[in-house]
Design a protein around this motif. Structure first.
Motif, PDB file in Angstrom:
ATOM      1  N   ASP A   4       0.929  -1.261  -0.016  1.00  0.00           N
ATOM      2  CA  ASP A   4      -0.075  -0.056   0.045  1.00  0.00           C
ATOM      3  C   ASP A   4       0.812   1.341   0.082  1.00  0.00           C
ATOM      4  N   HIS A   5       0.149   2.455  -0.152  1.00  0.00           N
ATOM      5  CA  HIS A   5       0.882   3.643  -0.104  1.00  0.00           C
ATOM      6  C   HIS A   5       0.412   4.543   0.727  1.00  0.00           C
ATOM      7  N   GLY A   6       0.300   3.940   1.980  1.00  0.00           N
ATOM      8  CA  GLY A   6      -0.585   4.516   3.125  1.00  0.00           C
ATOM      9  C   GLY A   6       0.393   5.405   3.818  1.00  0.00           C
ATOM     10  N   VAL A   7       0.166   5.252   5.476  1.00  0.00           N
ATOM     11  CA  VAL A   7       0.630   6.121   6.476  1.00  0.00           C
ATOM     12  C   VAL A   7       2.148   5.240   6.838  1.00  0.00           C
ATOM     13  N   GLY A   8       2.035   4.252   6.414  1.00  0.00           N
ATOM     14  CA  GLY A   8       3.575   3.278   6.948  1.00  0.00           C
ATOM     15  C   GLY A   8       3.734   3.309   8.196  1.00  0.00           C
ATOM     16  N   ILE A   9       4.808   2.475   8.684  1.00  0.00           N
ATOM     17  CA  ILE A   9       5.088   2.176  10.135  1.00  0.00           C
ATOM     18  C   ILE A   9       6.507   2.463  10.478  1.00  0.00           C
ATOM     19  N   PRO A  10       6.706   3.205  11.646  1.00  0.00           N
ATOM     20  CA  PRO A  10       7.957   3.512  11.881  1.00  0.00           C
ATOM     21  C   PRO A  10       8.759   2.188  12.135  1.00  0.00           C
ATOM     22  N   ALA A  11      10.207   2.511  11.878  1.00  0.00           N
ATOM     23  CA  ALA A  11      11.006   1.536  11.749  1.00  0.00           C
ATOM     24  C   ALA A  11      11.182   0.646  13.243  1.00  0.00           C
ATOM     25  N   ASP A  12      11.134   1.407  14.413  1.00  0.00           N
ATOM     26  CA  ASP A  12      11.254   0.649  15.506  1.00  0.00           C
ATOM     27  C   ASP A  12      10.061   0.001  16.051  1.00  0.00           C
ATOM     28  N   GLU A  13       9.022   0.198  15.458  1.00  0.00           N
ATOM     29  CA  GLU A  13       7.454  -0.676  15.673  1.00  0.00           C
ATOM     30  C   GLU A  13       7.681  -2.013  14.971  1.00  0.00           C
ATOM     31  N   LEU A  14       8.339  -2.104  13.905  1.00  0.00           N
ATOM     32  CA  LEU A  14       8.517  -3.213  12.946  1.00  0.00           C
ATOM     33  C   LEU A  14       8.691  -4.714  13.827  1.00  0.00           C
ATOM     34  N   PRO A  15       9.667  -4.544  14.448  1.00  0.00           N
ATOM     35  CA  PRO A  15       9.943  -6.135  15.301  1.00  0.00           C
ATOM     36  C   PRO A  15       8.800  -6.618  16.134  1.00  0.00           C
ATOM     37  N   ASN A  16       7.861  -5.714  16.471  1.00  0.00           N
ATOM     38  CA  ASN A  16       6.933  -6.257  17.366  1.00  0.00           C
ATOM     39  C   ASN A  16       5.604  -6.174  16.822  1.00  0.00           C
ATOM     40  N   LEU A  17       5.525  -6.046  15.252  1.00  0.00           N
ATOM     41  CA  LEU A  17       4.294  -5.819  14.684  1.00  0.00           C
ATOM     42  C   LEU A  17       3.469  -7.046  14.605  1.00  0.00           C
ATOM     43  N   PHE A  18       4.096  -8.392  14.610  1.00  0.00           N
ATOM     44  CA  PHE A  18       3.422  -9.610  14.474  1.00  0.00           C
ATOM     45  C   PHE A  18       3.085  -9.905  15.849  1.00  0.00           C
ATOM     46  N   GLU A  19       3.092  -9.264  16.961  1.00  0.00           N
ATOM     47  CA  GLU A  19       2.956 -10.011  18.339  1.00  0.00           C
ATOM     48  C   GLU A  19       1.286  -9.529  18.514  1.00  0.00           C
ATOM     49  N   ARG A  20       0.631 -10.341  19.106  1.00  0.00           N
ATOM     50  CA  ARG A  20      -0.744 -10.217  19.492  1.00  0.00           C
ATOM     51  C   ARG A  20      -0.899  -9.096  20.290  1.00  0.00           C
ATOM     52  N   PHE A  21      -2.165  -8.523  19.790  1.00  0.00           N
ATOM     53  CA  PHE A  21      -2.666  -7.200  20.601  1.00  0.00           C
ATOM     54  C   PHE A  21      -1.606  -6.096  20.488  1.00  0.00           C
ATOM     55  N   TYR A  22      -0.642  -6.118  19.463  1.00  0.00           N
ATOM     56  CA  TYR A  22       0.163  -4.924  19.346  1.00  0.00           C
ATOM     57  C   TYR A  22      -0.244  -4.237  18.379  1.00  0.00           C
ATOM     58  N   ARG A  23      -0.407  -2.796  18.634  1.00  0.00           N
ATOM     59  CA  ARG A  23      -0.983  -1.624  17.920  1.00  0.00           C
ATOM     60  C   ARG A  23       0.241  -0.337  17.834  1.00  0.00           C
ATOM     61  N   VAL A  24       0.434  -0.195  16.517  1.00  0.00           N
ATOM     62  CA  VAL A  24       1.344   0.931  16.412  1.00  0.00           C
ATOM     63  C   VAL A  24       0.831   2.392  17.310  1.00  0.00           C
ATOM     64  N   ASP A  25      -0.335   2.563  16.937  1.00  0.00           N
ATOM     65  CA  ASP A  25      -0.729   3.901  17.584  1.00  0.00           C
ATOM     66  C   ASP A  25      -2.234   3.539  18.206  1.00  0.00           C
ATOM     67  N   LYS A  26      -2.046   3.496  19.591  1.00  0.00           N
ATOM     68  CA  LYS A  26      -3.252   2.731  20.306  1.00  0.00           C
ATOM     69  C   LYS A  26      -4.584   3.795  19.921  1.00  0.00           C
ATOM     70  N   SER A  27      -4.349   5.262  20.085  1.00  0.00           N
ATOM     71  CA  SER A  27      -5.362   5.966  19.885  1.00  0.00           C
ATOM     72  C   SER A  27      -5.985   5.773  18.681  1.00  0.00           C
ATOM     73  N   ARG A  28      -5.028   5.654  17.654  1.00  0.00           N
ATOM     74  CA  ARG A  28      -5.739   5.763  16.142  1.00  0.00           C
ATOM     75  C   ARG A  28      -6.225   4.303  15.870  1.00  0.00           C
ATOM     76  N   SER A  29      -5.587   3.127  16.564  1.00  0.00           N
ATOM     77  CA  SER A  29      -6.243   1.717  16.246  1.00  0.00           C
ATOM     78  C   SER A  29      -7.628   1.829  16.814  1.00  0.00           C
ATOM     79  N   THR A  30      -7.763   2.295  18.300  1.00  0.00           N
ATOM     80  CA  THR A  30      -8.990   2.271  18.915  1.00  0.00           C
ATOM     81  C   THR A  30     -10.015   3.097  18.046  1.00  0.00           C
ATOM     82  N   LYS A  31      -9.610   4.108  17.521  1.00  0.00           N
ATOM     83  CA  LYS A  31     -10.442   5.009  16.793  1.00  0.00           C
ATOM     84  C   LYS A  31     -10.916   3.904  15.273  1.00  0.00           C
TER      85      LYS A  31
END
Ligand code: ADP
Length: 466
Positions: free
Chosen positions: A395-422
């Motif tokens: 995709d050509h969307g918002v992208g993910i910060p590099a420091d978030e990438l290692p945890n991305l596949f862990e369960r309940f992991y969200r890059v931006d809690k407020s954004r994801s909750t929304k």
């Protein structure tokens, strides 16, 4: 019940004793045969010696024998177990050692009999005589009668030798047996020690000490396989236990907030602080649906991670799958005016469980839509090499910060809690996708640049002929 060590010692000792008995019989028989032959040869050569000696004592002039010489020769022969009796043809001389030394002769015969019976209790023997003529020139001058204990007898030295040899053989047998028992103890120790360690560790695992390992190494393939299997089992049980604890903690954490919101809202309504209108009840209902969805997704994840669910693999035409997905996502795509482009031709195959591969694509495409701006573009690619099929969701969307990438596949992991909750995300979608890909023996990774977009890369092994 007997231990393996005891059983081995008993079996090896029994085999050794049986072998020693057989070898003992064989050696004993051979020694007896050897000594019998030797005693017979000795007797024969002694008789031969006397026979040759007598004619030399004949005096031609007087046509008679040297009686003194005969006495000396006969006494010497008696020492060798022979009883000599000489008669001349003209009956002038009839000399028998028996008449001169009857007691010595009887003692000698008795001694020979005792010797033979002490060695061979069932030996059958007795007094034997042999008669030989002797000639002087070409005329017969008389004969010698030689008596002995026959058919043969062992003298004292031979008897001592034979008994010594038997003693040495017996001693060697005992030493050999002791060595075999010692060796068996050592061998059985090397076999049973790792097994004993395995039993101890298996007991610990049974008592819940998962992860305990057997440090022991075995030189035996079967025992080493057993150790490896128990060690593997222990690690797997530990991992499973960790997963269960993690899941319990995660679920408790995730459910706590929506549940307390729900509780607070319902209590407020029950206490009359809030009026239970349509809008508030709808919000409570949505929260309950969200909770139910978390529980259901957790179940899916758990059975994928624990391999409880069987895969039903088949060849899936990727272009057909993508066409069906674009129909399913048509409304969402249209709502954000996003273009979905499929870079696949008919016949591009991915080998896997149709339902689960579809689930992966749904998770990745819905994320791509969710995190793309209005008017964006999503690309789906497929490529095959000799061993793997690679699928990209870009995709050509918002992208993910590099420091978030290692945890991305862990369960309940969200890059931006407020954004994801929304946006309503629960942080389970990627964990499920990863579990599905790994369940197929594949891998998943992500490349992303904040503000430019993300590419999720799934690699699946191709159908193996095996
Ligand atoms: P969620 O339900 O929150 O989307 P996922 O496990 O699917 O859960 O994703 C985890 C987090 O990864 C998301 O909350 C989001 O922050 C991030 N993420 C996933 N896909 C993308 C994407 N295509 N672009 C940007 N961020 C993403």
């Amino acid at each position: 019940m007997k231990t393996i060590r005891m059983r081995l010692i008993l079996v090896y000792s029994a085999i050794t004793i049986a072998t020693l008995v057989v070898i003992g019989f064989f050696i004993n028989g051979s020694i007896n045969q050897l000594f019998e032959q030797y005693a017979k040869d000795r007797q024969k050569s002694q008789i031969e010696y006397i026979r040759n000696q007598i004619p030399e004592l004949y005096q031609e002039e007087s046509e008679s024998f040297d009686i003194q010489g005969i006495e000396v020769a006969a006494n010497a022969a008696l020492q060798n177990g022979l009883i000599v009796h000489i008669q001349t043809m003209n009956q002038e001389i009839d000399w028998d050692i028996n008449t001169h030394k009857n007691q010595e002769c009887q003692l000698m015969l008795q001694h020979s009999e005792n010797n033979m019976h002490s060695r061979y209790p069932n030996f059958v023997g007795g007094y034997t005589e042999e008669k030989y003529d002797f000639l002087y020139g070409d005329h017969k001058t008389g004969h010698v009668i030689i008596g002995y204990y026959g058919p043969y007898s062992l003298d004292d030295n031979e008897l001592i030798l034979i008994n010594e040899i038997n003693k040495i053989l017996f001693l060697l047998g005992v030493i050999f047996l002791v060595l075999v028992v010692l060796l068996t103890v050592l061998i059985s120790r090397s076999i049973t020690y790792p097994i004993t360690s395995a039993i101890t560790v298996a007991g610990k695992i049974a008592n819940g000490k998962y992860g305990t390992q057997i440090d022991q190494k075995s030189r035996n393939e079967e025992t080493q396989n057993l150790i490896d299997a128990i060690n593997d089992m222990s690690v797997k049980l530990q991992t499973e236990e960790k997963q269960k604890r993690q899941i319990t903690a995660d679920v408790a954490h995730e459910l706590r907030t929506p549940l307390s919101n729900l509780q607070g809202n319902l209590e407020a309504m029950l206490d009359g602080i809030w009026e239970p209108n349509q809008e508030k009840l709808l919000s409570c209902h949505e929260e309950i649906i969200r909770l139910a969805s978390i529980v259901q997704q957790m179940q899916v994840l758990y059975s994928l991670e624990n391999r409880n669910e069987q895969l039903e693999c088949e060849s899936i035409d990727f272009s057909v799958l993508c066409r069906s997905l674009s129909v399913d996502f048509a409304m969402k795509l249209e709502a954000k005016q996003i273009r979905l482009t499929v870079y696949a031709k008919k016949g591009d195959i991915v080998w896997g469980d149709r339902y689960k591969i579809r689930q992966c694509m749904i998770n990745l495409i819905s994320n791509a839509i969710q995190y793309s701006d209005v008017g964006g573009e999503i690309e789906l690619h497929i490529s095959n090499d000799d061993q793997y099929t690679t699928i990209l969701v870009k995709d050509h969307g918002v992208g993910i910060p590099a420091d978030e990438l290692p945890n991305l596949f862990e369960r309940f992991y969200r890059v931006d809690k407020s954004r994801s909750t929304k946006t309503g995300g629960m942080g389970i979608g990627l964990s499920i996708t990863k579990a599905i890909v790994e369940r197929h023996g594949g891998m998943i990774s992500v490349e992303s640049t904040p503000g430019k977009g993300s590419t999720f890369i799934m690699t699946f092994p191709q159908k193996s002929e095996k």
